[in-house]
Design a protein around this motif. Structure first.
Motif, mmCIF file in Angstrom:
data_model
loop_
_atom_site.group_PDB
_atom_site.id
_atom_site.type_symbol
_atom_site.label_atom_id
_atom_site.label_comp_id
_atom_site.label_asym_id
_atom_site.label_seq_id
_atom_site.Cartn_x
_atom_site.Cartn_y
_atom_site.Cartn_z
ATOM 1 N N ARG A 188 -3.676 -10.045 -12.848
ATOM 2 C CA ARG A 188 -4.393 -8.764 -12.776
ATOM 3 C C ARG A 188 -3.989 -7.840 -11.624
ATOM 4 O O ARG A 188 -4.862 -7.314 -10.920
ATOM 5 N N PRO A 189 -2.713 -7.612 -11.376
ATOM 6 C CA PRO A 189 -2.363 -6.640 -10.335
ATOM 7 C C PRO A 189 -2.798 -5.243 -10.759
ATOM 8 O O PRO A 189 -2.934 -4.963 -11.953
ATOM 9 N N GLU A 190 -2.996 -4.362 -9.772
ATOM 10 C CA GLU A 190 -3.382 -2.982 -10.059
ATOM 11 C C GLU A 190 -2.240 -2.000 -9.814
ATOM 12 O O GLU A 190 -2.230 -0.901 -10.359
ATOM 13 N N VAL A 197 -0.699 2.079 -3.354
ATOM 14 C CA VAL A 197 -2.132 1.904 -3.093
ATOM 15 C C VAL A 197 -2.649 3.107 -2.305
ATOM 16 O O VAL A 197 -2.104 3.439 -1.251
ATOM 17 N N GLU A 237 -3.105 -9.669 -3.666
ATOM 18 C CA GLU A 237 -4.012 -9.693 -4.812
ATOM 19 C C GLU A 237 -3.789 -8.515 -5.754
ATOM 20 O O GLU A 237 -3.890 -8.656 -6.970
ATOM 21 N N ILE A 238 -3.494 -7.335 -5.187
ATOM 22 C CA ILE A 238 -3.475 -6.139 -6.040
ATOM 23 C C ILE A 238 -2.084 -5.566 -6.328
ATOM 24 O O ILE A 238 -1.947 -4.712 -7.204
ATOM 25 N N CYS A 239 -1.047 -6.025 -5.611
ATOM 26 C CA CYS A 239 0.308 -5.491 -5.821
ATOM 27 C C CYS A 239 1.195 -6.527 -6.500
ATOM 28 O O CYS A 239 1.363 -7.643 -5.988
#
Length: 293
Positions: A188-190, A197, A237-239
């Motif tokens: 689930r990366p954003e 970001v 977590e997000i990249c």
């Protein structure tokens, strides 16, 4: 003569769209009862009555053009999971994805107003209303993403349309693209990389991390250093490229990209119903409501 007030009155009585109301009023010479009957016969008034129901189930689907250069991912919602298994509904969702690829609408409203490439003489919205009438549930086209690629496009559908991923690679091979689709679905990366970001998101996270460190009893100067260390975990977590590679935990996605001489331009990950608040109804209350008790 069909007046604006007549169209407004019919719309309020049936919930049908302005154009549909005007059309049937013209056909019936302004006869309100006949117009309502005509809307019901065409399933439009019936569809409108269902529009208040929460549609949080459905399907996410992806389509890539035959030349592999344009792709789209879409989410079309229904009220129940049962409808998502309906072949007519599945075909409709795929047709919507093809429409997005071929016609490049700027948003969902634009998409709904386009002539449907899959139903002659109808707009996408009219085709949707037709499906609501025949399937018997509220349906809605919620969102889409569309990519044009000079490199490679790849898609992945997980869990019979629960999660859809579309990735645009500037360079790399199909196998790497497939691995990255699986990575995106699972982890689930954003964003692709840190530079994407928003700064306010980073600032907020650092503020939270500093408060956490201070609450642990750390002096402010030490807390600042702890934040610098912990913010890396936030990016992991997000990249996408900072994440640990799901197929080999000894390497990061950035290591995989170097190894395969690959690079990612963008991706979209749609999960069915994410962010939609489902309405919880008491079954007994629902039956009584329908019975007018």
């Amino acid at each position: 003569m069909v007046t604006a007030s007549l169209v407004k009155e019919l719309r309020e009585k049936t919930g049908a769209g302005m154009m549909d109301c005007k059309k049937v009023l013209t056909e019936t010479d302004g006869d309100m009862e006949k117009a309502i009957e005509l809307l019901r016969e065409r399933g439009i008034a019936k569809a409108a009555k269902k529009s208040g129901r929460v549609a949080a189930e459905g399907l996410v689907e992806s389509y890539i053009s035959e030349d592999g250069k344009v792709g789209a991912v879409v989410e079309v919602n229904s009220e129940t999971d049962f409808v998502a298994k309906n072949e007519e509904f599945k075909t409709f969702v795929m047709n919507v994805a093809k429409q997005v690829v071929e016609k490049n609408p700027k948003d969902v409203e634009d998409l709904l107003n386009e002539p449907a490439i899959f139903e002659e003489g109808k707009t996408v919205n009219e085709a949707l209303i037709g499906k609501i009438a025949t399937i018997g549930e509220n349906l809605s086209i919620r969102r889409f993403a569309r990519f044009e690629s000079k490199g490679l496009l790849e898609k992945y559908i997980h869990g019979d349309g629960k999660i859809a991923v579309l990735i645009n690679m500037t360079k790399g091979d199909k196998e790497t693209a497939k691995d990255l689709c699986m990575q995106i679905a699972a982890a689930r990366p954003e964003f692709v990389r840190r530079e994407e970001v928003p700064q306010e998101r980073v600032d907020k996270e650092m503020e939270i991390l500093k408060a956490q460190a201070m609450n642990e009893g750390k002096p402010e100067q030490i807390a600042e250093k702890i934040v610098q260390g912990r913010v890396g975990k936030f990016y992991e977590e997000i990249c996408l490229i900072d994440q640990v590679f799901v197929k080999d935990s000894s390497m990061k996605v950035s290591d995989l990209l170097k190894q395969k001489d690959a690079d990612v331009a963008e991706f979209a990950r749609f999960e069915k119903g994410e962010g939609i608040e489902k309405k919880e109804e008491n079954f007994a209350e629902e039956v009584m409501k329908q019975a007018g008790i």
